[in-house]
Write an enzyme that holds these catalytic residues in place. Structure first.
Site, mmCIF file in Angstrom:
data_model
loop_
_atom_site.group_PDB
_atom_site.id
_atom_site.type_symbol
_atom_site.label_atom_id
_atom_site.label_comp_id
_atom_site.label_asym_id
_atom_site.label_seq_id
_atom_site.Cartn_x
_atom_site.Cartn_y
_atom_site.Cartn_z
ATOM 1 N N ASP A 131 -32.333 31.453 8.754
ATOM 2 C CA ASP A 131 -33.021 30.208 8.436
ATOM 3 C C ASP A 131 -34.396 30.567 7.865
ATOM 4 O OD1 ASP A 131 -33.627 27.452 8.416
ATOM 5 O OD2 ASP A 131 -34.673 27.654 10.313
ATOM 6 N N LYS A 132 -35.084 29.598 7.278
ATOM 7 C CA LYS A 132 -36.406 29.870 6.713
ATOM 8 C C LYS A 132 -37.526 29.351 7.609
ATOM 9 C CE LYS A 132 -38.511 27.297 3.771
ATOM 10 N NZ LYS A 132 -39.851 27.196 4.382
ATOM 11 N N LYS A 134 -49.978 13.131 -7.100
ATOM 12 C CA LYS A 134 -49.727 14.554 -6.848
ATOM 13 C C LYS A 134 -48.218 14.740 -6.730
ATOM 14 C CE LYS A 134 -50.102 14.228 -1.787
ATOM 15 N NZ LYS A 134 -50.840 14.650 -0.588
#
Length: 1104
Positions: free
Chosen positions: A400-401, A562
């Site tokens: 997983d990250k 943004k």
């Protein structure tokens, strides 16, 4: 059997039909109990006090070896068959069953203890119009419960009301998805009006119809019917078990799913019994051994029939046959007699020895101070004791990250304003250490914020209009909510990266202070400015941007936006026709927000890659974020030009792209594969006809990243590799969304820490930092695999040698199933004389120490190829045993044949020969163990010499006159030891037999090292020549310079824009006690010596 159990369940009313829809009524237990919904108690244990003994024995006798020895024990009770006493099998069998039962009982007691701890938690339940403090296990579906701040959510609840305006609640989902940022849930208006009125809640009779229990964490469908008014329910109205209530004084919820039906427990899935590849190989070998045993017994039975016909009549004068027994029946009985005599080829102590070795190697992991993380007082833990050697054979790692590779802590690193770059980018090549920017002038600055570029602060203070507009945008364009905690301003952001941007603006003088549905208040360099909020255009995965329209105090209306660089760039072009609001935008600048990697992640991945371990990242993040992390942790490099992204939107398109890429890769091996979006994963993971194409393509790439994957798809990817690659896999994660992947892999590793413990509870091994994976695999895993393989080789060698001597002796005893050894030697051989030395070898041996193992990751490769123990090695062990048994039988037989003592008396009797043969055997196998030992300790020395001393002590004791007089029938070898072992020719025979057995082994190994040295031989030779490698120097890792566009890493789900502009949901800012109190552990305060294999830097000295 499968059809009988459901019949009886249905007969006694216990058959439960598959639930298609859940229907419940609030405050109506009799109605809800009629559906037999599960209560909130959980059970992970297997036994109770009454079922333990029968169930455990049943499970143990399902193991083929145990059932086989039970059958042998029954055979030994038949006098016509058995030539050995019953205790030779009964004692080892009882010992093995007892040790295994104690281990299983201890494991189940721990499970009972954990279940009891969870089930006995307390919560307030509304019963008969009153709030009662009940145990979790007593909560039923349809109950209304009250939760308070910082409490765990008891069950899956429908949110009814809360203390917050608009009935909002904030929950932390770290146990579910590993993310520490808060999520917002909101109750329906019709239920929120009840507030905390006990009378209204007690008379609430709403009916819920919803989906049946399932494991989908992100979806919920249902309806609430109240006073004939139907309201729809979705995931935003539900609190899941495993969450923690934050920043909310109280809330009330209706229990929808309890205990095993909750999404947390459903997502955990069924516990799979994992077995190592060596276990599978041992099962195959045991079956082969059974076949080999049957072959040997058949040969000896045929030999007995021939001998009875040709020679047996000569002996009938003094050994008359029993009535009715002829040559054929004698041969049949002899077959079963030799099954008993030769039973040691299937060693009963093998399995219990394996369990002891695995348990010992598990303790090494638990005790390893180099895998201890003092900041969170978290040691490494081997939660499963049966998979240690599998750690030395890993080929694929699925990671997983968020929270696994990264810290899930966003930092504002640098920015670009009007084309000028600011931040640590400017100081990459500076040889002087840059001091931190001093924000003490700003009383509202966040003291934890770190920035090194002083020029940016000077630019803002000098009144640069572009810089001030840049930070004004960051202070206005967001959905962050402020809160005062112990006189400190704290931001509650939906995502940590959005919070990082607002914090950056705060420190540079543009402090977001408060908001109302119509206004936003900020402090601009100490001056209070109130902006009118005209509109909020929230972020989502389609727009990939967020915008606000505000009116300044001077009446000027401005749109601040943004978003992702590609999306913003399109709207800067003069010919843009997208929208009247987004044409001809003026670019203020760009930000670089980093989800900081955990310490040592790039170095760990680099070392694992050198060990030929492939790492795949399976993450729920979007493509740009995952790609950036890939570059940061050295999985991806700038020189990787061949980047393949699965971009097709149909299954057929995905197939064509894979085929084209696979054809291209046949010419150029390598590349980088990105699979974005859950649709593409479903296109291959759920369609069998595309699995192999994707797997071939992925395995030809150096790096594979799968983005936007669901927990189920993570497990499907792992299972795909397991099924077709026949390689050992490891999955590592930190949240409940990784549980299915962790359970699907051969080895599951959980990251423990601030991200939650759900992954840890489902894992086989756990620790606090990803970098410890290097030591777990390259040191502990490799050592465990090496030790287990050495143990198996030696164990089979000593047992086959022991058994083959019986086989050769059969040709000299008329195939009568007479044993060549004393019965007590047969009983003690595996349990006493050879048990401890081989355990010492299997627990302490190492070819090189941990530093050399980490310095040379190539040492890990033989385990992946299964080179240390396989069928070929097993056959070689049998051949070695066959040779040794020939020496150990015929040398003593020839030496003692027609031999006399020094005084002329004859010693060529059966008892003297048995003593000589067993003594030669024990000496030879002990020397062989010494040759196999690379790392000697005092324990090894004690075990080897102590076992030999015990053999001679026991032998002289059992062959003494005293034992013969007390137990005449049990100890018939009276005086044999003292009469035989005092003869020099007996010791010369022992020496000659040992020399002939060991010398060929030494010569063969010497020639093999000279002609075909292995990687282990080369490193060990290097160790003898060089000094011990020094620990790696402490220096900060070099920063990577990249020319790529940075990806947009803002929130991955719909934001709070609609709530921000709602009226009446905000209340005046007030102080609250701190919700999180950091306490250093006693162990951390003691400051234990902290060893490191990868350089660490103190927090203060690291770049942000």
């Amino acid at each position: 059997m499968g059809s009988v159990v459901p019949y009886f369940r249905q007969l006694f009313g216990k058959e439960k039909k598959k639930e298609e829809e859940r229907h419940l009524r609030a405050n109506d237990r009799p109605f809800n109990l009629s559906y037999r919904y599960a209560n909130n108690a959980i059970k992970t244990s297997k036994y109770n006090i009454f079922t333990f003994l029968p169930l455990n024995l049943f499970e143990q006798f399902r193991r083929l070896a145990n059932a086989y020895f039970l059958f042998l024990f029954c055979l030994q009770l038949i006098p016509q068959v058995s030539s050995l006493s019953w205790f030779t099998t009964a004692v080892p069998l009882i010992l093995v069953l007892g040790i295994t039962a104690v281990k299983d009982a201890n494991d189940d007691i721990n499970r009972h203890r954990t279940d009891k701890q969870v089930n006995n938690r307390r919560v307030d339940v509304l019963v008969d119009g009153q709030l009662r403090n009940e145990k979790w296990m007593n909560v039923q579906v349809g109950d209304i419960i009250k939760l308070e701040n910082n409490q765990f959510v008891t069950a899956d609840l429908l949110l009814l009301s809360s203390s917050e305006p608009l009935n909002l609640v904030y929950v932390e989902t770290a146990e579910l998805d590993g993310e520490t940022n808060l999520k917002v849930k909101q109750a329906l208006t019709v239920t929120g009006e009840m507030g905390d009125s006990i009378d209204k809640l007690a008379t609430f009779k709403g009916e819920v119809r919803c989906e049946p229990p399932n494991n989908r964490l992100d979806k919920f469908k249902g309806t609430l019917t109240l006073d004939q008014q139907v309201s729809s329910l979705d995931n935003d109205k539900v609190l899941l078990r495993g969450c923690t209530l934050r920043n909310t004084e109280w809330c009330f919820g209706l229990v929808v799913f309890g205990g095993p039906d909750t999404k947390l427990m459903q997502n955990s899935g069924k516990t799979v019994f994992k077995r190592t590849s060596i276990d599978h190989l041992m099962n195959v070998l045991v079956l082969c051994i059974f076949g080999f045993l049957a072959t040997m017994c058949t040969i000896l039975a045929i030999g007995n029939a021939i001998w009875e016909v040709k020679e047996g009549s000569v002996f009938t004068a003094f050994l008359p046959r029993e009535n009715g027994i002829d040559a054929s029946l004698s041969s049949f009985l002899t077959f079963w007699s030799y099954v008993i005599v030769l039973n040691t080829v299937v060693p009963i102590s093998l399995y219990v020895s394996v369990e002891i070795i695995r348990l010992g190697n598990s303790f090494y992991i638990d005790w390893d101070r180099k895998m201890y993380y003092p900041k969170s007082d978290t040691p490494a833990q081997a939660r499963t004791t049966t998979l240690n050697e599998e750690l030395g054979q890993i080929k694929y790692i699925f990671s997983d990250k968020t929270g696994t590779l990264t810290q899930n802590i966003m930092t504002f690193n640098r920015c670009s304003i009007k084309g000028k770059a600011y931040g640590d980018f400017c100081f990459l090549f500076s040889l002087q250490k840059t001091d931190k920017v001093d924000f003490s002038w700003n009383q509202l600055a966040d003291p934890k914020f770190v920035f090194h570029d002083h020029s940016l602060l000077e630019t803002v203070k000098d009144g640069n209009p572009e810089a001030q507009t840049f930070f004004r945008l960051l202070a206005l364009c967001h959905t962050v909510m402020p809160e005062e905690k112990t006189e400190e301003l704290v931001y509650q952001a939906q995502s940590p990266d959005e919070g990082a941007l607002v914090t950056a603006a705060r420190n540079f003088g543009f402090v977001f202070r408060s908001r109302t549905p119509e206004t936003i208040t900020i402090m601009e360099n100490g001056r209070k400015v109130v902006y009118e909020l005209v509109a909020v255009l929230d972020f989502n995965n389609v727009r990939k941007r967020m915008s606000v329209i505000v009116r300044s105090p001077d009446g000027r209306i401005t749109l601040f936006c943004k978003g992702a660089d590609t999306i913003i760039y399109e709207r800067l072009h003069p010919s843009c026709t997208k929208s009247c609001f987004f044409c001809d935008l003026q670019l203020l600048g760009a930000t670089a927000v980093e989800d900081k990697l955990q310490d040592g992640v790039p170095q760990t991945i680099e070392q694992l890659a050198k060990a030929d371990i492939k790492i795949w990242v399976l993450t729920g993040d979007k493509q740009e974020t995952a790609e950036n992390i890939g570059y940061s942790c050295n999985m991806l490099r700038e020189e990787m030009k061949d980047i393949f992204i699965v971009a097709a939107n149909t299954a057929e398109g995905v197939r064509e792209e894979l085929q084209v890429w696979m054809y291209f890769q046949t010419c150029l091996w390598g590349g980088f594969l990105i699979i974005p979006g859950s649709f593409h994963l479903q296109a291959f993971a759920l369609e069998k006809n595309m699995q192999l194409e994707l797997l071939r393509t992925a395995c030809m790439c150096q790096t594979v990243i799968c983005c936007r994957v669901t927990p189920l798809q993570k497990a499907q990817v792992v299972q795909l590799v397991k099924k077709y690659k026949q390689a050992v896999t490891l999955a590592i994660g930190d949240g409940a969304n990784d549980v299915s992947m962790i359970k699907a892999a051969h080895i599951g590793v959980g990251i423990s820490g601030q991200e939650g413990m759900q992954a840890v509870l489902s894992s086989d091994f756990s620790f606090a930092q990803f970098r410890y994976l290097q030591r777990l695999l390259l040191v502990h895993g490799r050592w465990s695999y090496l030790r287990m393989c050495k143990f198996l080789q030696y164990f089979f060698y000593k047992n086959f040698t022991f058994t083959f001597v019986h086989f050769w002796y059969a040709f000299f005893c008329g195939f009568s199933a007479q044993t060549v050894y004393d019965e007590w030697f047969i009983t003690c051989y595996n349990l006493v004389y050879t048990a401890l030395p081989v355990l010492g070898l299997s627990l302490f041996d190492q070819d090189v120490n941990d530093r050399w193992s980490s310095r040379h990751p190539q040492l890990y490769s033989p385990g992946q190829l299964n080179l240390y123990f396989n069928k070929k090695i097993f056959v070689r062990c049998m051949m070695h045993s066959c040779y040794s048994s020939l020496i150990l039988f015929f040398i003593p037989w020839a030496a003692i044949h027609d031999t006399v003592r020094d005084d002329g008396k004859d010693i060529a009797d059966y008892q003297s020969f048995a003593l000589l043969a067993q003594t030669c055997l024990l000496v030879v196998v002990s020397i062989q163990l010494c040759l196999d030992t690379h790392y000697w300790t005092a324990v090894n020395q004690f075990f080897v010499w102590g076992s030999l001393a015990a053999y001679f002590a026991v032998t002289f004791t059992m062959y003494s006159n005293g034992m013969f007089f007390i137990f005449t029938s049990a100890f018939p070898f009276v005086g044999t030891a003292r009469n035989s072992l005092n003869q020099p020719n007996m010791w010369l025979t022992i020496f000659l037999a040992s020399l002939l057995c060991i010398l060929p082994v030494v010569a063969f190994r010497f020639i093999l090292i000279q002609l075909r040295p292995t990687i282990n031989d080369k490193v060990r030779h290097k160790v003898r020549k060089e000094a011990l490698p020094a620990p790696p120097p402490r220096r900060p890792p070099p920063r990577r310079i990249s020319t790529r566009r940075s990806g947009y890493a803002f929130s991955h789900a719909q934001g709070y824009g609609d709530l921000v502009t709602s009226k009446g949901f905000l209340r005046p800012l007030k102080s609250r006690p701190a919700l999180f109190i950091q306490k250093d552990s006693a162990l951390a305060q003691n400051e234990p010596q902290h060893y490191r294999t990868i350089s660490e830097e103190p927090e203060g000295s690291m770049s942000p």
